[in-house]
Scaffold this active site. Structure first.
Site, PDB file in Angstrom:
ATOM      1  N   THR A 126      -3.758   6.084   1.187  1.00 16.42           N
ATOM      2  CA  THR A 126      -3.808   7.715   1.858  1.00 16.42           C
ATOM      3  C   THR A 126      -5.560   7.814   0.791  1.00 16.42           C
ATOM      4  OG1 THR A 126      -1.896   7.476   2.971  1.00 16.42           O
ATOM      5  CG2 THR A 126      -2.891   9.809   3.162  1.00 16.42           C
TER       6      THR A 126
ATOM      7  N   ARG B 188       1.116  10.605   0.320  1.00 12.59           N
ATOM      8  CA  ARG B 188       1.127  11.328   1.425  1.00 12.59           C
ATOM      9  C   ARG B 188       2.852  12.358   0.913  1.00 12.59           C
ATOM     10  NH1 ARG B 188       1.488   7.883   6.586  1.00 12.59           N
ATOM     11  NH2 ARG B 188      -1.087   6.865   5.864  1.00 12.59           N
TER      12      ARG B 188
ATOM     13  N   LYS C 221     -10.707  -1.085   5.768  1.00  8.32           N
ATOM     14  CA  LYS C 221      -9.649  -0.487   6.946  1.00  8.32           C
ATOM     15  C   LYS C 221      -9.825   0.012   8.168  1.00  8.32           C
ATOM     16  CE  LYS C 221      -6.097   2.906   6.819  1.00  8.32           C
ATOM     17  NZ  LYS C 221      -4.388   2.769   6.039  1.00  8.32           N
TER      18      LYS C 221
ATOM     19  N   GLU D 199       0.529  -1.379  -0.269  1.00  9.48           N
ATOM     20  CA  GLU D 199      -0.144  -0.122   0.368  1.00  9.48           C
ATOM     21  C   GLU D 199       0.731   1.067  -0.086  1.00  9.48           C
ATOM     22  OE1 GLU D 199      -2.555   0.215   2.931  1.00  9.48           O
ATOM     23  OE2 GLU D 199      -3.155   2.755   3.134  1.00  9.48           O
TER      24      GLU D 199
END
Ligand code: 3PG
Length: 212
Positions: free
Chosen positions: A68, A44, A128, A40
């Protein structure tokens, strides 16, 4: 790779922050070598989409996710860059729709029972759980399982080898996610063998937990 269910591919999803796009392929390859063929890659940093594109082009045997995802543009951009699944730390109806529009499998983030119920109403059974430790940890997930057994989770946020087994023993946890497999200092010194070692150790611990 095509996932059957995102939560059942591997027991540990490495959550990775890349500051130099040149590190993306060696990190992904090291994770595969260590026995965790999923990543993953978090959106960011300014190089994150390029990192996704490089892994998509050069590491075909990894299941490549973009994490994200916090706005609708990112969902589309990540899909265009070659992501095969998407993960968001929280979720709104708009964000879930944008992720659905990509046609990619995705895990919307939840942190409360009401958010779990909202996601279920929207058709999701896999989510999640973030930020896992701060939002109640494995005890929270075990408590949710009884009233809401349909929901399954990938907890991330504060998961380490110290609490990994506790999470994986909860019946509604398919896998966990975490950044401890790619510590910033190890990435900075480009110690790819250490990343493979950390991945292998996590895999071994997770498999042993599941078999016990
Ligand atoms: C995530 O995006 O899933 C988390 O930031 C990972 O959390 P960790 O750094 O505590 O593992």
């Amino acid at each position: 790779m095509t996932p059957k269910s995102l939560l059942d591919v591997v027991p540990v999803i490495p959550v990775v922050v890349v500051h130099d796009a040149a590190d993306a392929v060696p990190i992904a390859s090291a994770l595969v070598r260590g026995g965790l063929p999923v990543i993953e890659l978090t959106l960011r940093t300014p190089v994150a989409l390029e990192a996704v594109a490089r892994i998509a082009a050069e590491v075909p045997d990894i299941l490549l996710g973009a994490g994200t995802i916090v706005d609708t543009d990112q969902a589309e951009q990540a899909a265009k860059a070659g992501a095969q699944f998407l993960v968001s730390p929280g979720s709104t109806p708009t964000l879930r729709a944008a992720m659905r529009d990509t046609g990619l499998p995705h895990l919307p983030g939840v942190a409360t029972v009401s958010e779990v119920l909202t996601a279920l109403e929207d058709g999701y059974t896999e989510m999640k759980f973030f930020p896992a430790e701060a939002a109640g940890g494995a005890a929270f997930l075990r408590s949710v399982h009884s009233p809401v057994p349909a929901a399954r989770f990938c907890p991330t946020g504060g998961v380490t080898t110290a609490n990994l087994a506790d999470y994986l023993r909860s019946p509604n946890v398919g896998c966990v996610g975490g950044s401890w497999l790619t510590p910033p200092d190890v990435v900075a010194r480009r110690d790819w063998a250490e990343i493979s070692r950390l991945a292998g150790a996590a895999r071994e611990l997770a498999d042993a937990t599941r078999e016990s």
